[in-house]
Design a protein around this motif. Structure first.
Motif, PDB file in Angstrom:
ATOM      1  N   ASN A 234       0.833  -1.209   0.000  1.00  0.00           N
ATOM      2  CA  ASN A 234       0.000   0.000   0.000  1.00  0.00           C
ATOM      3  C   ASN A 234       0.862   1.252   0.000  1.00  0.00           C
ATOM      4  OD1 ASN A 234      -2.380  -1.395  -0.034  1.00  0.00           O
ATOM      5  ND2 ASN A 234      -2.655  -1.365   2.184  1.00  0.00           N
ATOM      6  N   ILE A 235       2.030   1.144   0.620  1.00  0.00           N
ATOM      7  CA  ILE A 235       2.937   2.294   0.673  1.00  0.00           C
ATOM      8  C   ILE A 235       3.411   2.687  -0.730  1.00  0.00           C
ATOM      9  CG2 ILE A 235       5.079   0.952   1.075  1.00  0.00           C
ATOM     10  CD1 ILE A 235       5.744   3.263   3.164  1.00  0.00           C
ATOM     11  N   GLY A 236       3.348   1.727  -1.662  1.00  0.00           N
ATOM     12  CA  GLY A 236       3.739   2.006  -3.042  1.00  0.00           C
ATOM     13  C   GLY A 236       2.811   2.980  -3.749  1.00  0.00           C
ATOM     14  N   ASN A 237       1.597   3.169  -3.195  1.00  0.00           N
ATOM     15  CA  ASN A 237       0.678   4.107  -3.832  1.00  0.00           C
ATOM     16  C   ASN A 237       0.932   5.547  -3.402  1.00  0.00           C
ATOM     17  OD1 ASN A 237      -1.736   1.498  -3.562  1.00  0.00           O
ATOM     18  ND2 ASN A 237      -0.726   2.116  -5.446  1.00  0.00           N
ATOM     19  N   MET A 238       2.100   5.782  -2.774  1.00  0.00           N
ATOM     20  CA  MET A 238       2.505   7.146  -2.414  1.00  0.00           C
ATOM     21  C   MET A 238       3.757   7.490  -3.200  1.00  0.00           C
ATOM     22  SD  MET A 238       2.389   6.748   1.697  1.00  0.00           S
ATOM     23  CE  MET A 238       1.182   5.679   2.448  1.00  0.00           C
ATOM     24  N   SER A 239       4.022   8.793  -3.353  1.00  0.00           N
ATOM     25  CA  SER A 239       5.303   9.201  -3.935  1.00  0.00           C
ATOM     26  C   SER A 239       6.373   8.887  -2.898  1.00  0.00           C
ATOM     27  CB  SER A 239       5.286  10.692  -4.242  1.00  0.00           C
ATOM     28  OG  SER A 239       5.305  11.409  -3.029  1.00  0.00           O
TER      29      SER A 239
ATOM     30  N   ARG B 181       5.858   6.588  12.955  1.00  0.00           N
ATOM     31  CA  ARG B 181       6.804   6.531  14.081  1.00  0.00           C
ATOM     32  C   ARG B 181       6.306   7.378  15.259  1.00  0.00           C
ATOM     33  NH1 ARG B 181       8.501   6.821  18.057  1.00  0.00           N
ATOM     34  NH2 ARG B 181      10.600   7.018  18.900  1.00  0.00           N
ATOM     35  N   ARG B 182       5.759   8.573  14.931  1.00  0.00           N
ATOM     36  CA  ARG B 182       5.279   9.477  15.982  1.00  0.00           C
ATOM     37  C   ARG B 182       4.122   8.864  16.779  1.00  0.00           C
ATOM     38  NH1 ARG B 182       6.598  14.179  12.696  1.00  0.00           N
ATOM     39  NH2 ARG B 182       4.651  13.986  11.540  1.00  0.00           N
ATOM     40  N   HIS B 183       3.412   7.898  16.172  1.00  0.00           N
ATOM     41  CA  HIS B 183       2.285   7.275  16.857  1.00  0.00           C
ATOM     42  C   HIS B 183       2.691   6.016  17.625  1.00  0.00           C
ATOM     43  CE1 HIS B 183       0.013   9.957  14.249  1.00  0.00           C
ATOM     44  NE2 HIS B 183      -0.993   9.775  15.061  1.00  0.00           N
ATOM     45  N   LEU B 184       3.996   5.705  17.624  1.00  0.00           N
ATOM     46  CA  LEU B 184       4.453   4.465  18.266  1.00  0.00           C
ATOM     47  C   LEU B 184       5.440   4.756  19.386  1.00  0.00           C
ATOM     48  CD1 LEU B 184       4.931   2.297  15.043  1.00  0.00           C
ATOM     49  CD2 LEU B 184       2.952   2.358  16.559  1.00  0.00           C
ATOM     50  N   ASP B 185       5.728   3.729  20.179  1.00  0.00           N
ATOM     51  CA  ASP B 185       6.658   3.857  21.307  1.00  0.00           C
ATOM     52  C   ASP B 185       7.799   2.868  21.153  1.00  0.00           C
ATOM     53  OD1 ASP B 185       5.144   5.779  22.901  1.00  0.00           O
ATOM     54  OD2 ASP B 185       3.650   4.165  23.045  1.00  0.00           O
ATOM     55  N   PRO B 186       8.915   3.098  21.860  1.00  0.00           N
ATOM     56  CA  PRO B 186      10.030   2.152  21.784  1.00  0.00           C
ATOM     57  C   PRO B 186       9.566   0.724  22.076  1.00  0.00           C
ATOM     58  CG  PRO B 186      10.692   4.132  22.971  1.00  0.00           C
ATOM     59  CD  PRO B 186       9.214   4.275  22.686  1.00  0.00           C
ATOM     60  N   GLY B 187      10.023  -0.199  21.257  1.00  0.00           N
ATOM     61  CA  GLY B 187       9.643  -1.611  21.430  1.00  0.00           C
ATOM     62  C   GLY B 187       8.511  -2.021  20.490  1.00  0.00           C
ATOM     63  N   ASP B 188       7.748  -1.041  19.983  1.00  0.00           N
ATOM     64  CA  ASP B 188       6.666  -1.380  19.046  1.00  0.00           C
ATOM     65  C   ASP B 188       7.265  -1.864  17.723  1.00  0.00           C
ATOM     66  OD1 ASP B 188       4.809  -0.629  20.902  1.00  0.00           O
ATOM     67  OD2 ASP B 188       4.379   1.330  20.020  1.00  0.00           O
ATOM     68  N   LEU B 189       6.468  -2.692  17.031  1.00  0.00           N
ATOM     69  CA  LEU B 189       6.937  -3.294  15.766  1.00  0.00           C
ATOM     70  C   LEU B 189       6.078  -2.847  14.589  1.00  0.00           C
ATOM     71  CD1 LEU B 189       7.477  -7.129  16.351  1.00  0.00           C
ATOM     72  CD2 LEU B 189       9.184  -5.540  15.509  1.00  0.00           C
ATOM     73  N   VAL B 190       6.697  -2.822  13.410  1.00  0.00           N
ATOM     74  CA  VAL B 190       5.953  -2.553  12.182  1.00  0.00           C
ATOM     75  C   VAL B 190       6.307  -3.648  11.182  1.00  0.00           C
ATOM     76  CG1 VAL B 190       5.819  -0.984  10.191  1.00  0.00           C
ATOM     77  CG2 VAL B 190       5.867  -0.040  12.490  1.00  0.00           C
ATOM     78  N   ILE B 191       5.297  -4.181  10.477  1.00  0.00           N
ATOM     79  CA  ILE B 191       5.573  -5.073   9.340  1.00  0.00           C
ATOM     80  C   ILE B 191       4.993  -4.405   8.106  1.00  0.00           C
ATOM     81  CG2 ILE B 191       5.258  -7.362   8.318  1.00  0.00           C
ATOM     82  CD1 ILE B 191       5.106  -8.534  11.068  1.00  0.00           C
ATOM     83  N   MET B 192       5.892  -4.008   7.211  1.00  0.00           N
ATOM     84  CA  MET B 192       5.482  -3.210   6.047  1.00  0.00           C
ATOM     85  C   MET B 192       5.797  -3.994   4.770  1.00  0.00           C
ATOM     86  SD  MET B 192       4.651   0.248   5.593  1.00  0.00           S
ATOM     87  CE  MET B 192       5.510   1.247   6.777  1.00  0.00           C
ATOM     88  N   GLY B 193       4.793  -4.143   3.905  1.00  0.00           N
ATOM     89  CA  GLY B 193       4.969  -4.887   2.657  1.00  0.00           C
ATOM     90  C   GLY B 193       5.429  -3.985   1.519  1.00  0.00           C
ATOM     91  N   PHE B 194       6.480  -4.409   0.815  1.00  0.00           N
ATOM     92  CA  PHE B 194       7.008  -3.640  -0.328  1.00  0.00           C
ATOM     93  C   PHE B 194       7.137  -4.554  -1.540  1.00  0.00           C
ATOM     94  CE2 PHE B 194       8.749  -1.550   3.412  1.00  0.00           C
ATOM     95  CZ  PHE B 194       8.636  -0.200   3.115  1.00  0.00           C
TER      96      PHE B 194
END
Ligand code: AVI
Length: 327
Positions: free
Chosen positions: A171-176, A188-201
């Motif tokens: 989905n991130i591919g639909n942005m410039s 990042r601003r909405h998360l805290d240390p230790g939180d995880l992200v799984i992002m598909g590219f």
């Protein structure tokens, strides 16, 4: 508490429709003309996107499903950190086609987690609400209806649990590129240390494979693009003649940008409410970008925006990556 996602207040519907109208007019008064691809997804658009995902030429979904089946042990190990409870938040879950495998594996391993799907479409959340409980009895589902970041703030207020955010499907591919950096910074601003992200590219690969995925032999991608003109006709009183427009897709290996356009085949004027828009023969509307990434660009996106890459899970062909980042 589960929100009733079906009945949006009248004012919200009117506000959304006014925003749609303004965005369409703004896009079509630019040169070259543009339409925002986020408006592809009305009920007909959702159905067409489902067809695209299961079509022979669109490899992205199959590749990511491969990751969400063969790489599950690594994924669940990352998530079940010391057994602490967590909130699994999915941005734009669709029908949970991929994430359901992760949820099933987590449940099997007796992980304690809530599932919070976030979507702008009430229909998507309704579907999750009706189908998921039967497949995963007892898993708490908290649907959040609205914009990603506004709903992430709401999720933060809802619980102090560790968070795991899924943003799948490229989905991130639909942005410039600039927008995707801003998106990661905001995330990042909405998360805290230790939180995880799984992002598909979707990764760069043979350019012909990429072009075929967006120019499929059955013409579903063409219908998907034309459906936005149809939507403008229905919802904004437009009078586009769909036969005047032809889908065209380009992929540029130098930049990784795959772009979709609708080309006007004759000199035409189109009316949307009180506004008349002129098209010259062969003038195009830029409909969508589907950016492809190198692994370096993926890592760069993490590192420049306050994340640390922990693992890059790829499919067997190495065409797609689900990047796991920690704050
Ligand atoms: C949702 N998104 C990641 C899709 C893509 O691949 O850019 C949308 C799409 N457009 C045409 N086909 C699929």
């Amino acid at each position: 508490s589960q929100s009733n996602v079906k009945n949006l207040p009248k004012e919200t519907v009117a506000k959304n429709s006014q925003q749609f109208y303004e965005d369409v007019l703004e896009g079509l008064s630019q040169y070259p003309k543009k339409l925002p691809s986020k408006y592809f997804y009305n009920a007909a658009g959702d159905r067409l996107f489902q067809q695209i995902m299961h079509s022979a030429d669109y490899y992205l979904t199959r590749c990511e499903l491969d990751i969400f089946t063969t790489r599950l042990p690594e994924m669940t190990k990352l998530l079940i950190k010391e057994g602490t409870p967590f909130d699994l938040i999915e941005l734009g879950p669709g029908d949970c086609y991929k994430s359901i495998h992760l949820m099933k594996a987590l449940t099997k391993q007796q992980a304690t987690f809530n599932y919070l799907p976030i979507d702008i479409s009430g229909a998507v959340l309704d579907l999750i609400n009706t189908t998921l409980p039967a497949l995963l009895p007892g898993m708490p589902i908290i649907p959040l209806h609205g914009e990603y970041f506004r709903m992430l703030s709401k999720a933060n207020k809802h619980s102090a649990n560790r968070k795991v955010v899924l943003c799948l499907g490229s989905n991130i591919g639909n942005m410039s590129m600039m927008e995707s950096h801003a998106f990661c910074q905001d995330l990042r601003r909405h998360l805290d240390p230790g939180d995880l992200v799984i992002m598909g590219f979707d990764l760069v690969k043979n350019p012909n494979m990429i072009r075929m995925a967006y120019n499929d032999r059955d013409g579903i991608t063409s219908q998907f693009n034309l459906n936005l003109l149809k939507r403008i006709n229905h919802e904004l009183g437009g009078n586009f003649n769909l036969d005047d427009f032809e889908h065209y897709c380009s992929y540029e290996p130098e930049t990784g940008a795959c772009k979709s356009f609708l080309v006007c085949l004759e000199d035409r004027t189109v009316r949307i409410r009180d506004t008349t828009i002129s098209f010259k023969k062969n003038e195009y509307i830029w409909m969508e970008i589907s950016q492809k990434f190198t692994q370096e660009q993926v890592d760069d996106l993490a590192l420049k925006n306050g994340f640390k890459p922990v693992s890059n899970l790829m499919d067997s062909k190495q065409w797609f990556v689900d990047a796991c980042w920690v704050v």
